[in-house]
Design a protein around this motif. Structure first.
Motif, PDB file in Angstrom:
ATOM      1  N   HIS A 264       2.794  -4.389 -11.703  1.00  0.00           N
ATOM      2  CA  HIS A 264       1.776  -3.942 -12.605  1.00  0.00           C
ATOM      3  C   HIS A 264       2.308  -2.896 -13.726  1.00  0.00           C
ATOM      4  N   ILE A 285      -3.203  -6.721 -11.730  1.00  0.00           N
ATOM      5  CA  ILE A 285      -3.743  -5.473 -11.487  1.00  0.00           C
ATOM      6  C   ILE A 285      -3.012  -4.521 -10.599  1.00  0.00           C
ATOM      7  N   PRO A 287      -1.606  -3.094  -7.625  1.00  0.00           N
ATOM      8  CA  PRO A 287      -2.068  -3.532  -6.269  1.00  0.00           C
ATOM      9  C   PRO A 287      -2.455  -2.226  -5.370  1.00  0.00           C
ATOM     10  N   LEU A 291      -6.411  -1.867  -6.295  1.00  0.00           N
ATOM     11  CA  LEU A 291      -6.960  -3.064  -5.425  1.00  0.00           C
ATOM     12  C   LEU A 291      -7.237  -2.507  -4.059  1.00  0.00           C
ATOM     13  N   CYS A 320      -2.881  -9.332  -8.458  1.00  0.00           N
ATOM     14  CA  CYS A 320      -2.541  -8.144  -8.829  1.00  0.00           C
ATOM     15  C   CYS A 320      -0.786  -8.186  -8.828  1.00  0.00           C
TER      16      CYS A 320
END
Length: 346
Positions: A264, A285, A287, A291, A320
């Motif tokens: 990311h 994204i 992680p 997330l 992710c």
């Protein structure tokens, strides 16, 4: 993975623009046992719990693509065990494979294992064979041959620092180790593909390549990964590397891979410029920070920002930056999917 999901993956890889953008996550034992409320060791040792957990996740999130799908694995011990690694199995922590050789001179005594009989490889195969009928009965199929990559496996056999340091101090021995491990990986993924005709994808996971500079990558990674990338004649070939990813990204197509899951820390536009227009991006994204640890609104915002950063959503599987980390809550997976749906349905 269902036939429809597999067809969607093929369309994305071929460059067809799908609306909404498809959401896909690499999921395995770091996330699934905790999400399902069982221990990691129970997940590894019980075929019933493994299958029930995988059924639960695909039923709970029917519109999310999970890669590779019904992954029969034993964490980082899966491949090193075939080389004789002593594997440590805590009840609810990640397993660990101890080093096999303590000195560069000991590489000469290593022998390439037989993936059909050695270590945990036959356990992986038997788990899939035992449960294949039930998986297919529910509308899914085994789509991918999967292995850790040669740098990753070698780092467990020799030690991470020793592998990287040996590139400078003992290059001949490192090449010998990588040669044997690469041959093993090729045989391992080919054996999987032989047993399961439904396999149409290859997934190789290796973060250690992200620690190499350009010169070291060209000499110690590129030729071996190129062999693996061309080991199977399949339409989908994923390379996972959530360490520094630009060098590997620039050589991805030449190595034979066409899907890249990366850190990311690289934005989607940055990685698109590195890999070119023909590679499918699987990301991106944060992680853990978003997330796993963020709120649903944090997730939605990150998804919207990622999508807005690219003018062209072709060859994109929104995910992710790496595999699904531990402790990602259900509501954040829902928020991720719904944000992608709302932003790209038209």
């Amino acid at each position: 993975m269902t036939d429809k999901q597999w067809e969607d993956v093929l369309k994305v890889v071929k460059g067809e623009l799908l609306r909404p953008v498809r959401v896909a996550f690499i999921i395995d034992s770091p996330w699934l046992p905790g999400w399902a409320g069982i221990t990691i060791l129970d997940y590894y040792t019980s075929e019933r719990l493994w299958l029930e957990t995988n059924f639960r996740v695909v039923q709970r999130f029917p519109d999310v693509i999970f890669l590779p799908g019904f992954w029969a694995e034993f964490g980082m011990c899966t491949e090193p065990a075939a080389w004789g690694a002593r594997c440590i199995w805590p009840e609810d922590e990640f397993p660990f494979a101890e080093r096999v050789v303590q000195d560069y001179s000991e590489i000469d005594r290593l022998k390439k294992p037989n993936c059909r009989t050695d270590g945990l490889c036959p356990f992986v195969i038997k788990r899939l064979l035992h449960r294949q009928e039930m998986i297919e009965r529910e509308g899914h199929a085994i789509r991918f041959a999967v292995s850790r990559g040669p740098m990753n496996i070698s780092s467990f056999l020799l030690g991470h620092s020793e592998l990287l340091g040996g590139i400078k101090t003992h290059p001949k021995q490192i090449h010998k180790l990588l040669r044997m491990v690469t041959d093993f990986v090729v045989e391992w993924v080919q054996w999987q593909a032989t047993l399961f005709p439904s396999i149409g994808g290859l997934m190789i996971l290796d973060d250690i390549i992200g620690l190499l500079d350009e010169a070291a990558f060209q000499e110690f990674a590129f030729p071996y990964f190129k062999e693996i990338g061309h080991a199977l004649d399949v339409p989908v070939k994923i390379l996972h590397n959530d360490c520094h990813g630009l060098i590997a990204g620039r050589h991805l197509q030449a190595m034979g891979f066409n899907v890249y899951n990366f850190s990311h820390q690289h934005s989607l536009p940055e990685m698109r410029a590195a890999v070119g227009p023909e590679v499918t991006l699987l990301g991106n994204i944060p992680p853990r920070e978003v997330l796993a640890q963020g709120t649903p609104e944090d997730v939605r915002q990150a998804v919207r920002q990622a999508l807005a950063s690219l003018n062209d959503h072709k060859r994109l599987l929104l995910s992710c930056g790496g595999g699904m980390p531990p402790n990602v809550p259900t509501q954040n997976v829902d928020a991720f999917y719904l944000a992608a749906l709302e932003a790209t349905r038209n």
